[in-house]
Motif scaffolding. Structure first.
Motif, mmCIF file in Angstrom:
data_model
loop_
_atom_site.group_PDB
_atom_site.id
_atom_site.type_symbol
_atom_site.label_atom_id
_atom_site.label_comp_id
_atom_site.label_asym_id
_atom_site.label_seq_id
_atom_site.Cartn_x
_atom_site.Cartn_y
_atom_site.Cartn_z
ATOM 1 N N ARG A 42 0.862 -1.187 0.000
ATOM 2 C CA ARG A 42 0.000 0.000 0.000
ATOM 3 C C ARG A 42 0.896 1.233 0.000
ATOM 4 O O ARG A 42 1.710 1.425 0.905
ATOM 5 N N LEU A 43 0.764 2.022 -1.043
ATOM 6 C CA LEU A 43 1.536 3.266 -1.159
ATOM 7 C C LEU A 43 0.574 4.426 -0.982
ATOM 8 O O LEU A 43 -0.482 4.452 -1.600
ATOM 9 N N THR A 81 2.101 -12.617 -6.027
ATOM 10 C CA THR A 81 1.845 -11.185 -6.167
ATOM 11 C C THR A 81 2.962 -10.597 -7.020
ATOM 12 O O THR A 81 4.138 -10.748 -6.693
ATOM 13 N N MET A 82 2.583 -9.962 -8.122
ATOM 14 C CA MET A 82 3.608 -9.466 -9.043
ATOM 15 C C MET A 82 3.351 -8.022 -9.435
ATOM 16 O O MET A 82 2.227 -7.655 -9.746
ATOM 17 N N ARG A 134 -1.772 -9.196 -9.928
ATOM 18 C CA ARG A 134 -0.703 -8.960 -10.897
ATOM 19 C C ARG A 134 -0.898 -7.586 -11.515
ATOM 20 O O ARG A 134 -1.923 -7.331 -12.166
ATOM 21 N N ILE A 135 0.077 -6.728 -11.289
ATOM 22 C CA ILE A 135 -0.018 -5.353 -11.764
ATOM 23 C C ILE A 135 1.028 -5.137 -12.844
ATOM 24 O O ILE A 135 2.182 -5.545 -12.680
ATOM 25 N N VAL A 136 0.630 -4.506 -13.933
ATOM 26 C CA VAL A 136 1.609 -4.087 -14.923
ATOM 27 C C VAL A 136 1.657 -2.569 -14.933
ATOM 28 O O VAL A 136 0.618 -1.908 -14.979
ATOM 29 N N THR A 196 -2.561 0.620 -4.270
ATOM 30 C CA THR A 196 -2.759 -0.529 -3.390
ATOM 31 C C THR A 196 -2.736 -1.794 -4.231
ATOM 32 O O THR A 196 -3.422 -1.882 -5.250
ATOM 33 N N VAL A 197 -1.911 -2.737 -3.818
ATOM 34 C CA VAL A 197 -1.812 -4.008 -4.535
ATOM 35 C C VAL A 197 -2.204 -5.112 -3.557
ATOM 36 O O VAL A 197 -1.606 -5.235 -2.484
#
Lengths: 185, 263
Positions: free
Chosen positions: B26-27, B211-212, B52-54, B46-47
């Motif tokens: 969490r940023l 988690t990526m 999976r975030i690109v 927030t991840v």
């Protein structure tokens, strides 16, 4: 009263070579330990350590080796140690070597690509692993040539120790050539 | 082998149920300056665990800087970062603790050239996890197997192709059994024919529920794997959407022109 220069003199001079070699080895060993410490301080994250290393390098690279020999030789007495040419020559040359090797090795450490240190950091390595296993082995390869060059300089610099009465190659040759009555030798 | 605490998340975030566990990352309000240049401007992200975030965007947009803040390779001027619910601290011991849970793969691989592939992989488990050599080698061989290069274990990095080196770098990061993986343009330094072998490895990892967070311009990969695509420019998150919406109906002019340029 002129002595003849015969086989005995030649043997005497050649045997003095071992003191030159011994002094060189001690100076290099002391200089290597000190130099590694100075190099690590020079690239440290701690401002105090960096400041100390820079000050040390300034003093010992910036003044003549002969003066350093005199200061250590006569200074031993002040701190309560006996005046001893062996000790003084070894300490002064080791300090001298530490300053130069410290700077050579600092450069070698910084020449290792920054990605290597970042990878070590990202893998959660501690300081010791990061340095001992990742950075220093790669820096050592870079440092080999300039370290050898400095070692040659150091061997030649040991001749200055003759001036404080240390009998190595140069002094042995001088005392063979000069009558013992000469008050300066 | 997988240290994931929560169950695999569905691949589309729209249908994602609210999980009890704190978000993986969490940023909040991240600001980063390089001298007078502001690299990150109040970034919030927030991840969730298993997501999976690109992240994409033009060069200099702050995307690499952003992920490097998560494992503290970069310091931040203000804002807070939480990883698995724990606020990051700058004390050296806490930094190492945080990095232990986060694997990172670099554009330039950054394998240690003076060690064999196996040594590259076992050093972390031995020095960081405190395992003995046989145990560490077992783990290393397991992950080298997973990235499909077990037979290269005794070679040196320079003897491998770029694609193989990058797969080793992935295996080396996995050997610490992290909960989160960061990828910083992992295929940008590769010859075109080697890109797919690295992407396949990443897809394989994604299917395991890792988690990526990936900074990449591989849009095919983003479409196939990402739960969310984030577009950054000038240190800000401009647009954030699921892959279909992001690629087929970008909302912002800057996103549209960026996608136009790389297509």
């Amino acid at each position: 009263m002129i002595r003849e220069f015969g086989t005995n003199e030649v043997i005497y001079i050649v045997l003095a070579l071992r003191w030159t070699i011994a002094l060189s080895l001690i100076a290099f060993a002391g200089g290597a330990v000190g130099g590694l410490a100075i190099a690590l301080m020079r690239v440290s994250r701690l401002g105090v350590a960096r400041l100390f290393a820079v000050g040390f390098i300034r003093v010992f690279q910036g003044t003549p080796l002969l003066m350093q020999l005199f200061i250590v030789y006569f200074g031993l007495n002040i701190i309560g140690l006996p005046t001893n040419a062996w000790l003084a020559a070894a300490v002064a040359l080791a300090l001298h070597a530490a300053a130069f090797l410290g700077e050579i090795w600092r450069g070698s450490i910084q020449a290792v690509p920054s990605g290597q240190g970042e990878a070590a950091d990202a893998l959660a390595y501690g300081y010791v692993t990061r340095m001992k296993d990742v950075i220093l082995p790669q820096a050592a390869r870079i440092a080999a040539a300039p370290t050898t060059g400095f070692l040659v300089q150091l061997i030649k610099s040991t001749s200055l120790a003759s001036i404080i009465g240390f009998t190595e190659l140069t002094r042995a040759a001088r005392s063979s050539a000069t009558p013992p009555s000469n008050p300066f030798w | 082998m997988n240290a994931l605490s929560s169950a695999n998340m569905p691949s589309k975030p729209g249908s994602a149920p609210k999980v009890q566990a704190p978000p993986a990352v969490r940023l909040v309000g991240i600001e980063k300056w390089y001298g007078a240049f502001q690299a990150l401007k109040s970034v919030d992200l927030t991840v969730h665990s298993g997501e999976r975030i690109v992240i994409c965007g033009p060069s200099g947009s702050g995307k690499s800087t952003l992920i490097r803040c998560i494992n503290q390779l970069e310091s931040i001027e203000s804002g807070t970062i939480e990883v698995n619910g724990t606020k990051l601290s700058s004390s050296p011991a806490r930094v190492r603790e945080n990095r232990r849970e986060i694997g990172m793969v670099f554009q330039q691989f950054n394998l240690f050239p003076h060690m064999t592939i196996l040594q590259n992989c076992v050093l972390g488990p031995i020095k960081v996890r405190g395992l003995d050599r046989t145990e560490a080698e077992k783990i290393a061989r397991h992950y080298l197997d997973r990235v499909r290069i077990p037979e290269q274990a005794d070679k040196y990095p320079a003897q491998l192709s770029g694609g193989q080196q990058q797969r080793v770098a992935i295996a080396r990061a996995l050997c610490l059994q992290p909960q989160i993986m960061l990828f910083d343009e992992p295929t940008s330094a590769l010859d075109p024919e080697m890109v797919s072998e690295v992407l396949d490895t990443m897809i394989d990892l994604a299917s395991d529920g890792m988690t990526m967070i990936c900074v990449t311009h591989e849009m095919g990969f983003a479409r196939k794997v990402a739960d969310r695509v984030i577009f950054m420019d000038h240190g800000e998150i401009i647009e954030e959407n699921d892959p279909v919406g992001f690629f087929d109906a970008p909302r912002h002019a800057r996103t549209q022109s960026f996608l136009g340029q790389i297509a």
